[in-house]
Motif scaffolding. Structure first.
Motif, PDB file in Angstrom:
ATOM      1  N   GLU A   1      -4.628   8.377  -1.996  1.00  0.00           N
ATOM      2  CA  GLU A   1      -5.633   7.346  -1.773  1.00  0.00           C
ATOM      3  C   GLU A   1      -5.044   6.186  -0.965  1.00  0.00           C
ATOM      4  O   GLU A   1      -5.685   5.662  -0.038  1.00  0.00           O
ATOM      5  N   ARG A   2      -3.837   5.788  -1.325  1.00  0.00           N
ATOM      6  CA  ARG A   2      -3.203   4.682  -0.602  1.00  0.00           C
ATOM      7  C   ARG A   2      -2.913   5.082   0.841  1.00  0.00           C
ATOM      8  O   ARG A   2      -3.066   4.276   1.768  1.00  0.00           O
ATOM      9  N   ALA A   3      -2.483   6.329   1.046  1.00  0.00           N
ATOM     10  CA  ALA A   3      -2.203   6.804   2.406  1.00  0.00           C
ATOM     11  C   ALA A   3      -3.484   6.819   3.238  1.00  0.00           C
ATOM     12  O   ALA A   3      -3.462   6.469   4.427  1.00  0.00           O
ATOM     13  N   GLN A   4      -4.595   7.209   2.626  1.00  0.00           N
ATOM     14  CA  GLN A   4      -5.857   7.226   3.353  1.00  0.00           C
ATOM     15  C   GLN A   4      -6.251   5.811   3.766  1.00  0.00           C
ATOM     16  O   GLN A   4      -6.673   5.573   4.903  1.00  0.00           O
ATOM     17  N   ALA A   5      -6.112   4.857   2.852  1.00  0.00           N
ATOM     18  CA  ALA A   5      -6.450   3.471   3.174  1.00  0.00           C
ATOM     19  C   ALA A   5      -5.556   2.937   4.289  1.00  0.00           C
ATOM     20  O   ALA A   5      -6.028   2.280   5.226  1.00  0.00           O
TER      21      ALA A   5
ATOM     22  N   MET B   1       0.831  -1.200   0.000  1.00  0.00           N
ATOM     23  CA  MET B   1       0.000   0.000   0.000  1.00  0.00           C
ATOM     24  C   MET B   1       0.869   1.254   0.000  1.00  0.00           C
ATOM     25  O   MET B   1       0.555   2.243  -0.678  1.00  0.00           O
ATOM     26  N   PHE B   2       1.968   1.215   0.736  1.00  0.00           N
ATOM     27  CA  PHE B   2       2.871   2.363   0.808  1.00  0.00           C
ATOM     28  C   PHE B   2       3.622   2.575  -0.507  1.00  0.00           C
ATOM     29  O   PHE B   2       3.770   3.705  -0.972  1.00  0.00           O
ATOM     30  N   SER B   3       4.069   1.473  -1.111  1.00  0.00           N
ATOM     31  CA  SER B   3       4.909   1.573  -2.314  1.00  0.00           C
ATOM     32  C   SER B   3       4.134   1.472  -3.617  1.00  0.00           C
ATOM     33  O   SER B   3       4.689   1.729  -4.685  1.00  0.00           O
TER      34      SER B   3
END
Length: 284
Positions: free
Chosen positions: A75-79, A61-63
């Motif tokens: 979006e990934r940071a929110q998830a 998710m981070f990368s």
């Protein structure tokens, strides 16, 4: 019964990962269904857009790997933030256990994983004993990610040794059974443990304060100032950790809950499919 889902971050012997973290989240058995629902709700909007199942693993998710690359960094940071925030929004409180080992402080690489497991099992056992003395007699069980068959056998043998013979500080007395191993795709709670272990690792290895302040308050209380966190560090490491800067990308605030989707109309029930031979003898 309390179920603890441990997972790891970092690799013993890998010079690129100077720390090894084994961390687990402890859940009362009646909470598992609701936690699965909460984590499914985080993944569902992304899965609908991707058209496939997505695991809530923090590193991809981070990368932006393993299917997460099609989504923007915000979006990934929110998830990722919403996954960690599950700790805050769950009642009764969830408890975190973690063994953080700076690999340079272990004499043998082969001892790193067994040491981490011993510490985590002993702390969880202490937590259950503390509950017992307060009138809440509960057993515990470890549920781990199934990765390699040899590792599964080794960990189960190690657990039996800690229970029957003992470990460095006593014997395990409050576990119901040896650890159970499952595919991480089968339960979101292994994925939650993965995210917790990853952000603990990022704090110690990269001085990344993004997820750590959200996780640290949930270290299990064990009494007399002890918590579920165990650290084996170089003497210079605490001073280095104290210099951790505030992350350049802030921890996203919680998003308003999405409106519930209308349930599909009920379909008329058809004839049940036969499962038994017509002349089968059934002895209930």
């Amino acid at each position: 019964m309390y179920l603890t889902y441990p997972d790891e971050s970092g690799s013993p012997g890998d010079l690129n990962t100077p720390f090894f973290v084994l961390a687990g989240v402890s859940v009362f058995e009646r909470q598992t269904h609701w936690l699965e629902q909460a984590l499914d709700a985080i993944a569902e909007p992304f899965e609908q857009r991707a058209g496939t199942y997505l695991e809530l693993h923090a590193s991809p998710m981070f990368s932006g790997k393993d299917g997460w690359g099609q989504f923007s960094a915000p979006e990934r940071a929110q998830a990722a933030a919403d996954v960690v925030r599950v700790l805050t929004h769950t009642r009764p409180r969830l408890n975190v256990f973690a063994a953080v080992v700076e690999q340079s402080q272990m004499l043998r690489t082969a001892d790193i994983l067994p040491y981490g497991y011993e510490v985590l099992a002993a702390k969880f056992d202490d937590y259950l004993a503390r509950r017992y003395h307060r009138g809440d007699a509960q057993r515990g069980l470890f549920v781990l990610d199934q990765k390699r068959a040899t590792e599964e056998k080794d960990v189960q043998a190690l657990h039996r040794t800690f229970k029957q013979i003992g470990h460095a500080n006593g014997r395990l007395r409050n576990f119901a059974e040896v650890p159970m191993f499952v595919d991480s795709k089968s339960t979101r709670l292994i994925q939650l443990a993965d995210c917790i272990a990853y952000w603990i690792f990022r704090y110690y290895a990269r001085l990344d304060l993004w997820g750590w302040p959200q996780i640290a308050p949930f270290m299990a209380p064990l009494g007399n100032g002890r918590t579920g966190l165990h650290q084996v560090l170089d003497p210079a490491t605490p001073a280095r950790l104290a210099t951790a800067p505030q992350p350049p990308y802030p921890f996203p605030p919680a998003q308003p809950a999405a409106a519930s989707r209308a349930a599909p109309p009920a379909q008329p029930a058809g004839q049940p499919v036969a499962r038994l031979a017509p002349n089968a003898l059934i002895i209930p």
